[in-house]
Design an enzyme around this catalytic site. Structure first.
Site, PDB file in Angstrom:
ATOM      1  CB  THR A   1      11.178 -26.858 -15.455  1.00 32.29           C
ATOM      2  OG1 THR A   1      10.710 -25.556 -15.740  1.00 32.29           O
ATOM      3  CG2 THR A   1      10.016 -27.739 -15.003  1.00 32.29           C
TER       4      THR A   1
ATOM      5  CE  LYS B   1       8.276 -24.748 -13.762  1.00 31.88           C
ATOM      6  NZ  LYS B   1       7.722 -24.537 -15.100  1.00 31.88           N
TER       7      LYS B   1
ATOM      8  CB  THR C   1       4.352 -24.958 -16.875  1.00 29.18           C
ATOM      9  OG1 THR C   1       3.922 -25.810 -17.914  1.00 29.18           O
ATOM     10  CG2 THR C   1       3.249 -24.854 -15.842  1.00 29.18           C
TER      11      THR C   1
ATOM     12  CD  GLU D   1      12.371 -21.728 -21.471  1.00 30.62           C
ATOM     13  OE1 GLU D   1      12.287 -22.881 -21.070  1.00 30.62           O
ATOM     14  OE2 GLU D   1      11.955 -21.337 -22.569  1.00 30.62           O
TER      15      GLU D   1
ATOM     16  CG  ASN E   1      13.126 -22.794 -25.613  1.00 30.16           C
ATOM     17  OD1 ASN E   1      12.692 -23.643 -24.860  1.00 30.16           O
ATOM     18  ND2 ASN E   1      13.172 -21.512 -25.305  1.00 30.16           N
TER      19      ASN E   1
END
Lengths: 422, 422
Positions: free
Chosen positions: B168, B194, B205, B291, B417
């Site tokens: 993702t 991932k 996730t 992230e 985010n």
């Protein structure tokens, strides 16, 4: 009950002071470090506070649950063990934690102010907030004590000074007072607080001090504190980091002349409500002024089978980094609300959950019985762009509820906590 | 044991595929939304993966502990309940969670691939990652199934394709394979994963799939998984948000011809070590690619009286927002290490703790027996500016230790985010 001015000097018999003694560093005149000095408060910022009653007070408090506790926390616990103190001395700029001679320095602060005011060291609580791991400049504090004592006053400005002297990266001072009738007498409570603010190279700390002129036994005061703090300050989360110095203290000196509260009667309930009001206000101000925060996030879970479950769910929502970042972006990411509830550790049926976002701009139901609702994205953006956003979560289990407060996660948080040297 | 190329097709009898069917949105050609499309992967990004064995496999897995679980998690649990599957189908771009018809769509994916390959729906595990709360575009997936099956291959490129099709916001694909000898036979294991990546409007996730050509009973494979996952993937934290879709699966098809592992013998131990190696590698890659992360943060707690305490302390350190922000700023804020240990819930003596920061640039002891050490700030900054920073914490209680992995907290995390629509 009504709000009144005056902060911690609103209650009869209390005086306060806040001065600068130099524990907070001055800004370095170095063009390469434009940000560093700001969290310290810079030159001229107050860093030593005193609150003192004209008579002995019933005293109760709650303290950090962090196993690493700053020395002043231990000293204060010892000094209020008998249920009484006369006052509180507190510095900002240095947490007096994990540093050489920290216990000695905390005791020296009490010794010095007691000697200055003709009292005993055990008559004072002591608190610190600021840098961890650097020795406290206790010399600066000790030489400032006479001036601190001399500036004690019951003028509202004195409460303002004390409120500012405990600030670190707080951007606004946090102060409130209320008045109510107890047994035919006017009773006043006032409080100040500082929130989670970062100081080089460490530390966010919550400190809050409430004065009260009601007559109440130490035991009853402690009972009230243990009912109020878990529902107010303990429901605030800014970044999930529990400091080594967190301290809440309430002092009640009896100057109002109300009948002594010595059991859980009507007056007990009324005083508890007043303290709940004070602490809710200060807790919300603390969340709204969380490091880097651009808005207050309130999450209320309704319809729970019990309050502790509602609290656990609500706390998980306002503590989620993903949700906090979404709130910064005013993005109606309700899936993150369900996700945070799901890992909270509380049992609930994910198909029996409604979620609504609301603010002064209106309300947006986004999830009904665990499944997505259609909503207008533009309107949702408007609703989520306000200074306070409320997330209402409804379960279908019972009628218990709980509210927790947090703030959004912003660039500024990262900047304050990571980037100030670059 | 040695590393080899090939990812999930390194093990004998396994093929893989990864294609684009259109579940991930294409970028909107709108100058006002330059960031939005990027997390989706944009046009042409793969979003449907398949891993399949040429024979039935022993299968074991571990799944999200979030109470809100995506439909594919339930379906996969059902399908591996008998300890076997033949393969795994997985999409990115939509989590198939909290959305209409999610269970039906997850089953449709298994039905369709089973029919295409002449197998039974219960022969497939199914996984999804992406947006929560929006109905899965299952039509796109179903019409892509023939092409997916047709592109199955044991060429290393096929593992690469599958690894990319589950990404993702991951910025790098995560893949590894190893080879070892078991009972005189060459056994191979390969894995893809991932990490926590954000997709509009939701969801990070963790998915990881490992293939293995060893012969091992489902029960023994499950035992290995339950020893390995808690020490690897479960020791990674990016933002503390446990997703609704997290899934780890290992498939072992026996094609290597080694003596069947049916009890905890030497071969069991060797295979466990190999899976530990694979999962440690993928877990570290996941943390490093968290992230917005600019560096991998590894915390090892040594000298603990037991492993679970060491893990709890270590996890608290790498999960602290304050510590993570400090690591972004390459700031040697060791007080935040002690503070995070203090609120971890694990008992320890704060005066019996040493802390050292280290990296390829050297090491900086910062705390000895709970108290500050002098150190060179410039050198510390250099040590903390590397791609991986290790925080060594030493207790004086025993000889147990544990390592957890995380990443720094950066502007980019907040941007990904929260800010992608502005």
């Amino acid at each position: 009950m009504k709000e009144i001015p005056g902060g911690v000097v609103a209650a009869k018999g209390f005086q306060a002071a806040g001065i600068r003694v130099g524990v907070k560093s001055s800004p370095v005149p170095d063009g390469n470090q434009p940000i560093a000095p700001v969290p310290f408060g810079g030159a001229g910022k107050k860093d030593l506070a005193l609150i003192c009653s004209d008579r002995v007070c019933s005293a109760a408090g709650m303290f950090t649950t962090n196993q690493v506790k700053a020395a002043p926390v231990y000293v204060t616990k010892d000094h209020i063990a008998d249920g009484t103190v006369w006052g509180i001395i507190a510095n900002s700029g240095n947490a007096n934690a994990c540093a050489p001679n920290s216990r000695i320095h905390a005791e020296e602060m009490c010794d010095a102010i007691a000697e200055e005011l003709g009292l005993s060291p055990a008559d004072f609580a002591v608190c610190s907030t600021g840098v961890i791991g650097q020795e406290l400049n206790v010399g600066a504090i000790l030489s400032g004590i006479p001036g601190l004592a001399a500036s004690l006053s019951d003028d509202p400005q004195a409460s303002d000074n004390a409120a500012r002297a405990i600030m670190t990266t707080d951007t606004v001072k946090k102060e409130i007072a209320v008045e109510l009738e107890l047994g035919g007498k006017t009773v006043r409570l006032g409080g100040i607080a500082k929130g989670s603010g970062m100081i080089h190279p460490n530390m966010g700390t919550m400190l809050s001090f409430v004065t009260c002129d009601a007559a109440i036994t130490p035991h009853m005061l402690s009972e009230i504190v243990h009912e109020v703090v878990p529902r107010t300050f303990n429901r605030v989360t800014v970044d999930g980091d529990t400091s080594t110095n967190d301290t809440f203290l309430v002092l009640a000196n009896g100057a109002a002349g109300n009948p002594l509260i010595e059991w859980k009667n009507e007056d007990y309930a009324a005083l508890k409500d007043a303290l709940m009001y004070i602490c809710t206000d200060l807790a919300r101000k603390m969340a709204a002024d969380g490091e880097g925060a651009s808005r207050l996030i309130t999450c209320t879970v309704h319809g729970s089978e019990n309050e502790s479950k509602a609290e656990r769910l609500s706390r998980s929502v306002v503590g989620s980094s993903l949700l906090k970042a979404a709130m910064f972006g005013a993005d109606a990411n309700w899936g993150r609300v369900l996700c945070a509830m799901g890992y909270s550790g509380a049992n609930f049926d994910p198909e029996q959950v409604d979620v609504t976002f609301r603010s002064v701009a209106g309300e947006v139901p986004v999830c009904k019985l665990g499944s997505a609702l259609d909503f207008d994205e533009d309107f949702a953006k408007k609703v989520l762009s306000q200074d306070e956003v409320v997330i209402d979560v409804k379960l279908y289990e019972g009628d218990a509820e709980a509210t927790c407060w947090g703030c959004d996660l912003t660039y500024e948080y990262v900047k304050i906590n990571g980037d100030y040297r670059s």
